[in-house]
Design an enzyme around this catalytic site. Structure first.
Site, PDB file in Angstrom:
ATOM      1  N   LYS A 126       0.805  -1.212   0.000  1.00 54.23           N
ATOM      2  CA  LYS A 126       0.000   0.000   0.000  1.00 54.23           C
ATOM      3  C   LYS A 126       0.843   1.270   0.000  1.00 54.23           C
ATOM      4  O   LYS A 126       0.369   2.330  -0.389  1.00 54.23           O
ATOM      5  CB  LYS A 126      -1.001   0.004   1.169  1.00 54.23           C
ATOM      6  CG  LYS A 126      -0.456   0.398   2.526  1.00 54.23           C
ATOM      7  CD  LYS A 126      -1.628   0.462   3.525  1.00 54.23           C
ATOM      8  CE  LYS A 126      -1.239   1.071   4.850  1.00 54.23           C
ATOM      9  NZ  LYS A 126      -0.290   0.235   5.639  1.00 54.23           N
ATOM     10  N   HIS A 145       2.333  -3.827  14.735  1.00 58.04           N
ATOM     11  CA  HIS A 145       2.832  -2.674  13.979  1.00 58.04           C
ATOM     12  C   HIS A 145       3.037  -1.541  14.972  1.00 58.04           C
ATOM     13  O   HIS A 145       2.114  -1.159  15.667  1.00 58.04           O
ATOM     14  CB  HIS A 145       1.849  -2.276  12.877  1.00 58.04           C
ATOM     15  CG  HIS A 145       2.452  -1.382  11.820  1.00 58.04           C
ATOM     16  ND1 HIS A 145       3.074  -0.188  12.121  1.00 58.04           N
ATOM     17  CD2 HIS A 145       2.546  -1.515  10.480  1.00 58.04           C
ATOM     18  CE1 HIS A 145       3.517   0.372  10.997  1.00 58.04           C
ATOM     19  NE2 HIS A 145       3.211  -0.414   9.987  1.00 58.04           N
ATOM     20  N   GLU A 181       7.194  -6.195   7.626  1.00 54.08           N
ATOM     21  CA  GLU A 181       6.363  -5.621   6.560  1.00 54.08           C
ATOM     22  C   GLU A 181       6.765  -4.177   6.287  1.00 54.08           C
ATOM     23  O   GLU A 181       5.956  -3.266   6.430  1.00 54.08           O
ATOM     24  CB  GLU A 181       4.892  -5.670   6.991  1.00 54.08           C
ATOM     25  CG  GLU A 181       4.377  -7.060   7.323  1.00 54.08           C
ATOM     26  CD  GLU A 181       3.043  -7.040   8.088  1.00 54.08           C
ATOM     27  OE1 GLU A 181       2.608  -5.956   8.551  1.00 54.08           O
ATOM     28  OE2 GLU A 181       2.455  -8.113   8.224  1.00 54.08           O
TER      29      GLU A 181
END
Ligand SMILES: *Cc1c(COP(=O)(O)O)cnc(C)c1O
Length: 377
Positions: A46, A183, A259
């Protein structure tokens, strides 16, 4: 890219333009691997979903974090024809679907790929079991996001106190919890967030093990800060902390993935725009350019990111305002940039604009997104 190169490309392609340098992409990936050698990087698509970026990272050895069915298909279509080492385990090795909330139709469409997907609540377990029973699951934990440019912890992640119950609940329905994820917030310059998150994850893993469930994958998420300016401490320093905590807290055979989004792409792009209008307001020069906060500069709104504009023209600089092309008062790129006296058709450029920029550009007000040009592919 040199000033001469940027100007030549703007001449060739016109403006507004986003130039993506694949040498920088490969360099960022190499830097990530060098400092975190035990961690497999799943590029968070993204941040910049250009297919050419996906192909370059795939060839460099990266895997991918997707968060929607179109992103999953984008990655799948761009890597499936390329020589994959092992087609069989290829989905988990190459793609994690890391949006904890998935529409039913997406789960149904994903099931045939036996994907690895995240979840953070009991309702999602029921949905996955019903619509994607062949998926492996990863539990997303809520961890501190203190001081990160974009915080994610109010929307995502289960409370660590309910984590073990959610792990047991998934196993009870017949799903297999393969991993834990978190995250720390995007552009995380407070490295303690990573230390705390790793400790939270280790405690959950330990308790799950004592209840009979060994978890094999640790997904340390994104948030690795891009070097926007000299105030961002070096990645090597963060990596040292992460490596030390991993060695201290986890078994040597744990599989660690991450990520990174911004870290891999932010510094790889430069945008170039033209001055299309000029005015003097309260003694301050104001320039209008052919890009906007609804286009390449969307990160100003969505990503809380400030970009600095530079000119190729030389001359004494003054504090100036830079406005976007749209007819909206919100469309202010900067109220104070140091710029020389610019003329209509002069070029301005912004560096480090590869993350959450063209990815979130719209067609607002009839203006198309900037042309994206890939160099050194
Ligand atoms: C957006 C996102 C990322 C990437 O975050 P960066 O801060 O750009 O590294 C990683 N994982 C998930 C689940 C995300 O939503």
């Amino acid at each position: 890219m040199t000033a001469r190169h940027l100007q030549a490309l703007a001449q060739q392609h016109g403006t507004p333009l986003v130039l993506i340098d694949h040498d920088v992409l490969r360099g960022n990936y190499a830097s990530f691997k060098k400092h975190l050698p035990k961690v497999q990087a799943y590029f968070a698509v993204k941040a910049n979903a250009e297919p050419a970026i996906v192909r370059t990272f795939y060839q460099a050895g990266a895997s991918f974090d997707v968060a929607s069915l179109p992103e999953f298909m984008l990655v799948y279509e761009n890597i499936k024809h390329l020589p994959a080492k092992a087609q069989q385990d290829f989905i988990w090795d190459k793609i994690i679907y890391a949006n904890p909330t998935k529409p039913k139709a997406t789960l149904q469409a994903l099931d045939q790929y036996k994907p690895l997907v995240t979840y953070d609540n009991a309702e999602e377990i029921r949905k996955i079991k019903a619509w994607a029973p062949h998926a492996g699951v990863v539990l997303r934990l809520r961890v501190p996001n203190t001081g990160s440019q974009c915080e994610l912890s109010s929307k995502f992640g289960c409370d660590p106190g309910e984590a073990v119950d959610l792990i047991l609940a998934a196993f009870q329905t017949g799903l297999v919890v393969e991993g834990l994820s978190f995250h720390v917030g995007s552009q995380c310059t407070n490295f303690e967030n990573f230390v705390q998150a790793l400790n939270v994850a280790a405690a959950v893993m330990k308790e799950a093990k004592s209840r009979g469930h060994e978890i094999k994958i640790l997904d340390i998420g994104g948030g690795f800060p891009a070097a926007y300016d000299k105030h961002v401490r070096p990645f090597s320093e963060l990596a040292r902390k992460i490596n030390a905590e991993i060695d201290r807290l986890f078994a040597p055979d744990i599989q660690i993935i991450a990520e990174p989004g911004r870290f891999l792409v932010a510094t790889a792009a430069t945008s170039v725009a033209s001055v299309i209008g000029k005015a003097m307001r309260d003694g301050k020069p104001c320039y209008f350019i052919d890009d906007s906060v609804y286009h390449t500069f969307s990160g100003i709104i969505f990503d809380h990111c400030q970009y600095h504009l530079k000119a190729f023209r030389r001359g004494p600089k003054r504090i100036s305002a830079v406005f976007g092309q749209t007819c909206d008062g919100l469309d202010i790129i900067s109220q104070s940039e140091e710029l020389p006296d610019l003329a209509i058709d002069d070029l301005v450029y912004a560096e480090n604009i590869g993350a959450y920029s063209n990815a979130s550009a719209t067609w607002f007000n009839g203006f198309p997104p900037a042309k994206v040009v890939h160099v050194n592919v």
